[in-house]
Design a protein around this motif. Structure first.
Motif, short mmCIF file in Angstrom:
data_model
loop_
_atom_site.label_atom_id
_atom_site.label_comp_id
_atom_site.label_asym_id
_atom_site.label_seq_id
_atom_site.Cartn_x
_atom_site.Cartn_y
_atom_site.Cartn_z
N PHE A 151 46.77 56.74 56.68
CA PHE A 151 45.80 55.67 56.90
C PHE A 151 46.32 54.44 56.16
O PHE A 151 46.53 54.49 54.94
N THR A 152 46.53 53.35 56.88
CA THR A 152 47.20 52.19 56.29
C THR A 152 46.36 50.93 56.47
O THR A 152 45.88 50.65 57.56
N ILE A 153 46.18 50.20 55.37
CA ILE A 153 45.57 48.88 55.44
C ILE A 153 46.65 47.82 55.22
O ILE A 153 47.64 48.06 54.52
N SER A 154 46.46 46.67 55.83
CA SER A 154 47.35 45.54 55.62
C SER A 154 46.58 44.42 54.93
O SER A 154 45.40 44.19 55.27
N MET A 155 47.21 43.76 53.98
CA MET A 155 46.58 42.69 53.21
C MET A 155 47.43 41.42 53.28
O MET A 155 48.65 41.47 53.34
N LYS A 156 46.73 40.28 53.25
CA LYS A 156 47.38 38.99 53.09
C LYS A 156 46.29 38.01 52.66
O LYS A 156 45.19 38.42 52.28
N GLY A 157 46.60 36.72 52.67
CA GLY A 157 45.57 35.72 52.36
C GLY A 157 44.98 35.87 50.98
O GLY A 157 43.78 35.70 50.78
N ILE A 158 45.83 36.15 49.98
CA ILE A 158 45.34 36.42 48.63
C ILE A 158 44.95 35.13 47.93
O ILE A 158 45.72 34.17 47.88
N GLU A 159 43.74 35.11 47.39
CA GLU A 159 43.26 34.00 46.56
C GLU A 159 42.66 34.59 45.29
O GLU A 159 41.79 35.44 45.36
N MET A 160 43.15 34.14 44.15
CA MET A 160 42.62 34.57 42.85
C MET A 160 42.64 33.36 41.94
O MET A 160 43.69 33.01 41.39
N GLU A 161 41.52 32.72 41.79
CA GLU A 161 41.45 31.52 40.98
C GLU A 161 40.26 31.64 40.04
O GLU A 161 39.12 31.65 40.49
N GLY A 162 40.54 31.78 38.76
CA GLY A 162 39.48 31.96 37.79
C GLY A 162 39.95 31.63 36.40
O GLY A 162 41.06 31.14 36.19
N CYS A 163 39.11 31.92 35.45
CA CYS A 163 39.43 31.69 34.05
C CYS A 163 40.22 32.89 33.55
O CYS A 163 39.69 33.99 33.44
N VAL A 164 41.50 32.70 33.27
CA VAL A 164 42.39 33.79 32.92
C VAL A 164 42.23 34.14 31.44
O VAL A 164 42.26 33.28 30.57
N MET A 165 42.05 35.44 31.19
CA MET A 165 41.93 35.90 29.82
C MET A 165 43.25 35.74 29.09
O MET A 165 44.31 36.05 29.62
N ASN A 166 43.16 35.23 27.86
CA ASN A 166 44.33 35.09 27.01
C ASN A 166 44.17 36.02 25.82
O ASN A 166 43.10 36.05 25.20
N ASN A 167 45.18 36.77 25.50
CA ASN A 167 45.08 37.73 24.41
C ASN A 167 45.01 37.08 23.04
O ASN A 167 44.71 37.73 22.04
N ASN A 168 45.30 35.79 22.99
CA ASN A 168 45.17 35.05 21.74
C ASN A 168 43.70 34.77 21.48
O ASN A 168 43.09 33.93 22.13
N LYS A 169 43.09 35.46 20.54
CA LYS A 169 41.65 35.37 20.31
C LYS A 169 41.22 34.01 19.78
O LYS A 169 40.04 33.68 19.80
#
Length: 324
Positions: free
Chosen positions: A241-259
């Motif tokens: 069973f195979t899914i295909s993906m494209k059209g990726i959007e990920m825009e947010g506040c990125v966590m930084n490990n520097n506290k």
């Protein structure tokens, strides 16, 4: 005789007009043409799949396509497969265009979701879009869920039939997650049409997702529960069973490990005066078009909501009094 002919002709014309208002007739009944809505996906940049994701499990069943802009994920008898975002996000807009496998797909689960279970195994947050496979002559079902701070004992599921065949072409599945203001929503969208929003109100604040999460895309075996409570398990004679993906959007506040760095100082968007990538009225509340789309989706396509399940909950969760 002439009058009878006119009546029959009028009836046929009326029937044709009704049929023309439908895109197709599906096994669950008619599928209606969706209303026009603003395209939130146009507000954000698309990225390569290999730019935003890494393999989380089932590497042999993951194949990058179109020079890394897309990916195929498969489930077979050996394993499912999945991708996880390279970054963790506090809030933002997340989208994937997905094409689902056709045929007999009972027990198959395709999930596009945010989670931090790897960091908070007993106290994690999650925002889910799950596409549930079907038995013969049935349709894929879309299920949404949301919980925070390990509140998994109270399921907040809502289920929808889709108004298109998700196996024939790619469709956008999106999550808009606002966290920093208490009145703003978490929103689920399909092809830019809002199907559900969860307002971050006092009633749900204790179980509203609030910690940084990764973005996941997976396909896996949900035989124990996915299709009619586990009645129809995965039949591997139809695998892979195979899914295909494209059209990726990920825009947010990125966590930084520097506290010492605040989350507001590391948001990924530079084009807004605010550092919040989902700032502005178009993200804070639904427009009149989007409200109409939300009503259309919920009125015609939603067939289950936990807020209507009084057999499951003797006392409904507190947010159900003003659920949308």
């Amino acid at each position: 005789m002439e009058n009878i002919f006119k009546i029959k002709k009028a009836s046929i014309v009326g029937l044709l007009l009704i049929l023309c208002s439908l895109e197709e007739v599906h096994s669950r009944g008619p599928i209606y043409t969706p209303p026009e809505v603003e395209r939130l996906t146009d507000h954000f940049s698309r990225i390569q799949t290999n730019q935003g994701y890494t393999v989380s499990f089932g590497a042999p069943n993951v194949r990058l396509t179109n020079n890394g802009s897309g990916a195929d994920l498969s489930l077979d008898k050996t394993s499912g497969s999945g991708l996880v975002s390279k970054n963790k996000y506090y809030y933002g807009f997340f989208n994937a265009a997905i094409k689902l496998p056709a045929g007999f797909t009972s027990g198959v689960v395709v999930a596009y979701y945010l989670s931090n279970a790897d960091v908070f195994p007993h106290n994690h947050d999650e925002i889910d879009i799950e596409l549930l496979g079907h038995e013969k002559r049935r349709d894929w079902v879309l299920q949404t869920n949301i919980y925070g701070n390990g509140s998994v004992r109270t399921g907040r599921e809502e289920k929808f039939y889709l108004w298109f065949d998700p196996t024939q072409s790619f469709h956008d599945y999106s999550i808009l997650w606002n966290n920093h203001h208490i009145v703003l929503p978490c929103r689920f969208l399909v092809d830019n049409i809002p199907i559900r929003q969860v307002i971050h109100s006092a009633a749900i604040a204790a179980v509203y997702p609030s910690k940084a999460m990764s973005v996941h895309a997976t396909i896996w075996d949900g035989s124990e529960w996915a299709t009619h409570g586990g009645k129809y398990p995965v039949d591997y004679k139809f695998a892979p069973f195979t899914i295909s993906m494209k059209g990726i959007e990920m825009e947010g506040c990125v966590m930084n490990n520097n506290k010492s760095i605040s989350k507001d100082s590391v948001c990924s968007r530079n084009s807004l005066s605010s550092l919040d990538p989902v700032d502005g009225e178009q993200f804070a509340k639904l427009s009149s078009q989007q409200m109409a789309g939300l009503g259309w989706a919920r009125g015609k396509h939603m067939f289950y909501s936990y807020c209507q399940d009084k057999s499951r909950y003797k006392v409904l969760p507190p947010e159900c009094s003003n659920a949308v």
